[in-house]
Design a protein around this motif. Structure first.
Motif, PDB file in Angstrom:
ATOM      1  N   PHE A  74       0.763  -0.891  -0.189  1.00 12.15           N
ATOM      2  CA  PHE A  74      -0.341  -0.466  -0.549  1.00 12.15           C
ATOM      3  C   PHE A  74       0.869   1.432  -0.514  1.00 12.15           C
ATOM      4  CE2 PHE A  74      -1.676  -3.320   2.245  1.00 12.15           C
ATOM      5  CZ  PHE A  74      -3.034  -3.811   1.277  1.00 12.15           C
ATOM      6  N   GLN A  75       0.675   2.156  -0.678  1.00 12.52           N
ATOM      7  CA  GLN A  75       1.820   3.442  -0.930  1.00 12.52           C
ATOM      8  C   GLN A  75       0.675   4.479   0.124  1.00 12.52           C
ATOM      9  OE1 GLN A  75       4.076   3.302  -2.858  1.00 12.52           O
ATOM     10  NE2 GLN A  75       4.727   5.847  -3.446  1.00 12.52           N
ATOM     11  N   ALA A  76       2.522   4.664   0.509  1.00 10.26           N
ATOM     12  CA  ALA A  76       2.659   5.928   1.766  1.00 10.26           C
ATOM     13  C   ALA A  76       1.023   6.678   0.935  1.00 10.26           C
ATOM     14  CB  ALA A  76       3.265   6.109   1.983  1.00 10.26           C
ATOM     15  N   ARG A  77       0.919   8.093   1.541  1.00 15.84           N
ATOM     16  CA  ARG A  77       0.344   8.975   1.052  1.00 15.84           C
ATOM     17  C   ARG A  77       0.642  10.466   1.242  1.00 15.84           C
ATOM     18  NH1 ARG A  77      -5.775   8.189   5.039  1.00 15.84           N
ATOM     19  NH2 ARG A  77      -4.269   8.657   6.571  1.00 15.84           N
ATOM     20  N   ALA A  78       0.258  10.988   0.665  1.00 14.75           N
ATOM     21  CA  ALA A  78       1.240  12.308   0.615  1.00 14.75           C
ATOM     22  C   ALA A  78       1.087  13.170   1.319  1.00 14.75           C
ATOM     23  CB  ALA A  78       1.549  13.099  -0.598  1.00 14.75           C
ATOM     24  N   ASN A 110      -7.394   0.114  -6.064  1.00 13.16           N
ATOM     25  CA  ASN A 110      -7.092   1.084  -5.504  1.00 13.16           C
ATOM     26  C   ASN A 110      -5.234   0.637  -4.930  1.00 13.16           C
ATOM     27  OD1 ASN A 110      -8.575   3.312  -5.560  1.00 13.16           O
ATOM     28  ND2 ASN A 110      -9.956   3.080  -3.872  1.00 13.16           N
ATOM     29  N   ALA A 111      -5.096  -1.002  -3.831  1.00 14.15           N
ATOM     30  CA  ALA A 111      -4.168  -1.304  -3.408  1.00 14.15           C
ATOM     31  C   ALA A 111      -3.232  -2.149  -3.711  1.00 14.15           C
ATOM     32  CB  ALA A 111      -4.519  -1.672  -1.976  1.00 14.15           C
ATOM     33  N   PHE A 112      -3.542  -2.746  -5.368  1.00 11.59           N
ATOM     34  CA  PHE A 112      -2.834  -3.624  -5.937  1.00 11.59           C
ATOM     35  C   PHE A 112      -2.908  -3.661  -6.847  1.00 11.59           C
ATOM     36  CE2 PHE A 112      -4.347  -5.819  -1.889  1.00 11.59           C
ATOM     37  CZ  PHE A 112      -3.575  -5.737  -0.963  1.00 11.59           C
ATOM     38  N   GLU A 113      -1.908  -4.164  -7.726  1.00  7.91           N
ATOM     39  CA  GLU A 113      -1.731  -3.717  -9.477  1.00  7.91           C
ATOM     40  C   GLU A 113      -2.772  -5.177  -9.883  1.00  7.91           C
ATOM     41  OE1 GLU A 113       2.569  -1.785  -9.856  1.00  7.91           O
ATOM     42  OE2 GLU A 113       2.427  -4.124  -9.513  1.00  7.91           O
ATOM     43  N   SER A 114      -3.175  -6.307  -9.270  1.00 12.04           N
ATOM     44  CA  SER A 114      -3.550  -7.546 -10.054  1.00 12.04           C
ATOM     45  C   SER A 114      -4.731  -7.997  -7.954  1.00 12.04           C
ATOM     46  CB  SER A 114      -3.113  -8.145 -10.140  1.00 12.04           C
ATOM     47  OG  SER A 114      -2.366  -7.861 -11.122  1.00 12.04           O
ATOM     48  N   THR A 115      -5.732  -8.446  -8.878  1.00  8.82           N
ATOM     49  CA  THR A 115      -6.593  -8.745  -7.886  1.00  8.82           C
ATOM     50  C   THR A 115      -7.562 -10.511  -8.459  1.00  8.82           C
ATOM     51  OG1 THR A 115      -7.532  -6.774  -7.003  1.00  8.82           O
ATOM     52  CG2 THR A 115      -8.812  -8.705  -6.724  1.00  8.82           C
ATOM     53  N   VAL A 116      -7.008 -11.079  -8.135  1.00  8.33           N
ATOM     54  CA  VAL A 116      -7.393 -12.760  -8.973  1.00  8.33           C
ATOM     55  C   VAL A 116      -8.972 -13.098  -8.057  1.00  8.33           C
ATOM     56  CG1 VAL A 116      -6.995 -15.341  -8.903  1.00  8.33           C
ATOM     57  CG2 VAL A 116      -5.457 -13.524  -9.783  1.00  8.33           C
ATOM     58  N   LEU A 117     -10.172 -12.993  -8.348  1.00 11.37           N
ATOM     59  CA  LEU A 117     -11.324 -13.881  -7.611  1.00 11.37           C
ATOM     60  C   LEU A 117     -11.886 -15.067  -7.406  1.00 11.37           C
ATOM     61  CD1 LEU A 117     -13.792 -10.993  -8.204  1.00 11.37           C
ATOM     62  CD2 LEU A 117     -12.783 -10.747  -6.444  1.00 11.37           C
ATOM     63  N   ASP A 118     -11.552 -16.138  -6.532  1.00 13.13           N
ATOM     64  CA  ASP A 118     -12.209 -16.932  -6.705  1.00 13.13           C
ATOM     65  C   ASP A 118     -13.525 -17.064  -6.536  1.00 13.13           C
ATOM     66  OD1 ASP A 118     -12.768 -19.326  -6.702  1.00 13.13           O
ATOM     67  OD2 ASP A 118     -11.534 -20.134  -4.882  1.00 13.13           O
ATOM     68  N   LEU A 119     -13.925 -16.871  -7.329  1.00  6.94           N
ATOM     69  CA  LEU A 119     -15.427 -16.850  -7.705  1.00  6.94           C
ATOM     70  C   LEU A 119     -16.462 -18.215  -7.698  1.00  6.94           C
ATOM     71  CD1 LEU A 119     -17.705 -14.153  -7.294  1.00  6.94           C
ATOM     72  CD2 LEU A 119     -17.548 -14.581 -10.215  1.00  6.94           C
TER      73      LEU A 119
END
Length: 422
Positions: A5-9, A259-268
């Motif tokens: 998670f990127q630190a906030r400015a 917003n927090a990751f570059e990829s999301t994998v849903l096990d649906l």
């Protein structure tokens, strides 16, 4: 509390430490100066002082806390998480030499745990790693690596969809170098955490019960880190505890993970298609996992038809999984493809030995597989990223075409009065 998670400015201090003894303070101060940090930010008081201080002030980018005087380190770290802002990388130190404590602390969100007595070089290495995480992969890489959402759907129970979801998430992190979230939405029987030898925690059930709590900080605390690039949100909810939700929690989880990751994998799980159609509608790629059986063929036809009607923009990859060798098939690949009216994209042969080894080691099959068994996994990751890129390019082209048409129409409208006057 920690990456990806990127630190906030803003006006956040780059570093603060709370220690219990003079020896640790004396070691920290010169290392802080080496990094350009103020030695005055090394305070006495340990974790309790940290919680009190951060409850009324902004969190630093890197926080060092001493757990030496803590009677219950894990609970105290959780109390710290309540007052710590998202993006803070937390480094802890202590005197308890217990691998279970280390794993629990890392799972709760800290970046590293240094066992006392530690050396100056160990301290330098830990700070260097923390800074490398803060400068990667989100933020600057955002434009180069737009978010990719993949929904993995098993057409029937037991076809191996969860196994492939775990492997795909691992591949996206380790091979494609993307910060990746694995969201296992089988809240009672999910195996996402189990397959990676992790404790699932209560994050997913808490999210479903209290959707209003879901934000960046909640995601940061709830996600269980499998490694530097892969985090998991899974559950093993009690069987006597039905979880009733209108799907709001799932939508919010998707948005926060975007917003927090570059990829999301849903096990649906397939039953969620009917209840929460937006889960697939927002996906770039839908991975439809089947076996070469009569029942699976029927259900593949139905799932593909559902996706075509409800999420026509989603790219579909059809996988034939656990295909036995020697021709002992209930239905041939050719007949399967004729029935579903499209080709199978990837075939995963059955290999019980590798599956058993992966389960015993608590690792994804993609990490264990070698030779011919590794090839389909690589093909899968490449195809998912390729399809996602195609969709992104198509979306941009569509937007550009729409913009051009609007401009042309506007020019045409402006030209008409002039022609009429002439």
């Amino acid at each position: 509390m920690n990456a990806p998670f990127q630190a906030r400015a803003g006006l956040r201090d780059p570093f603060t430490a709370f220690v219990c003894d003079d020896a640790t303070a004396d070691m920290l101060r010169p290392v802080a100066v080496e990094h350009g940090w103020s030695p005055e930010k090394v305070h006495k008081g340990g974790l309790r002082n940290a919680v009190q201080s951060l409850s009324v002030s902004a969190s630093p980018t890197i926080l060092f806390v001493d757990l030496s005087e803590s009677a219950d380190p894990l609970n105290d770290i959780n109390a710290l998480a309540e007052v710590c802002e998202p993006g803070t990388v937390v480094i802890a130190s202590g005197q308890v030499n217990d691998v279970r404590l280390y794993r629990d602390l890392v799972a709760s969100g800290i970046h590293d745990y240094l066992l006392k007595p530690f050396t100056v070089d160990q301290l330098r290495d830990t700070f260097a790693h923390a800074q490398s995480i803060l400068s990667g992969p989100r933020g600057e890489a955002q434009a180069d690596k737009p978010h990719v959402l993949t929904a993995v759907i098993g057409v029937r129970g037991g076809v191996g969809a969860s196994t492939l979801a775990t492997s795909l998430a691992w591949l996206m992190g380790e091979k494609s170098h993307r910060s990746t979230a694995l969201l296992d939405l089988d809240v009672h029987f999910g195996t996402g955490a189990l397959a990676l030898d992790l404790e699932p925690g209560r994050g997913l059930t808490d999210a479903i019960e209290n959707p209003s709590r879901i934000d960046g900080l909640f995601i940061e605390r709830a996600m269980i880190r499998a490694n530097e690039r892969l985090s998991v949100l899974s559950a093993e909810a009690p069987l006597h505890q039905p979880l009733v939700t209108d799907g709001t929690a799932f939508f919010q989880l998707q948005e926060e993970m975007k917003n927090a990751f570059e990829s999301t994998v849903l096990d649906l799980p397939r039953q969620m298609l009917i209840q929460y159609p937006h889960m697939v509608h927002d996906a770039h790629v839908a991975l439809v996992v089947s076996e070469l059986t009569l029942a699976a063929t029927r259900d593949t036809i139905r799932v593909l038809a559902w996706i075509k009607s409800n999420a026509p923009q989603t790219k579909v990859i059809v996988v034939a999984n656990r295909v036995p060798s020697g021709g002992a098939l209930e239905i041939s690949k050719k007949d399967f493809e004729q029935s579903i009216e499209r080709e199978v994209d990837i075939v995963f042969p059955e290999d019980r030995k590798i599956a058993a080894q992966a389960a015993k080691l608590g690792k994804p099959m993609a990490e264990i597989a070698t030779g011919k068994m590794a090839a389909p996994f690589t093909q899968l990751a490449n195809m998912v990223l390729s399809h996602a890129s195609e969709e992104g390019a198509a979306g941009e082209a569509k937007s550009a075409t729409a913009g051009k048409s609007l401009v042309d129409n506007l020019k045409s409208m402006l030209a008409k009065p002039k022609d009429k006057a002439a």
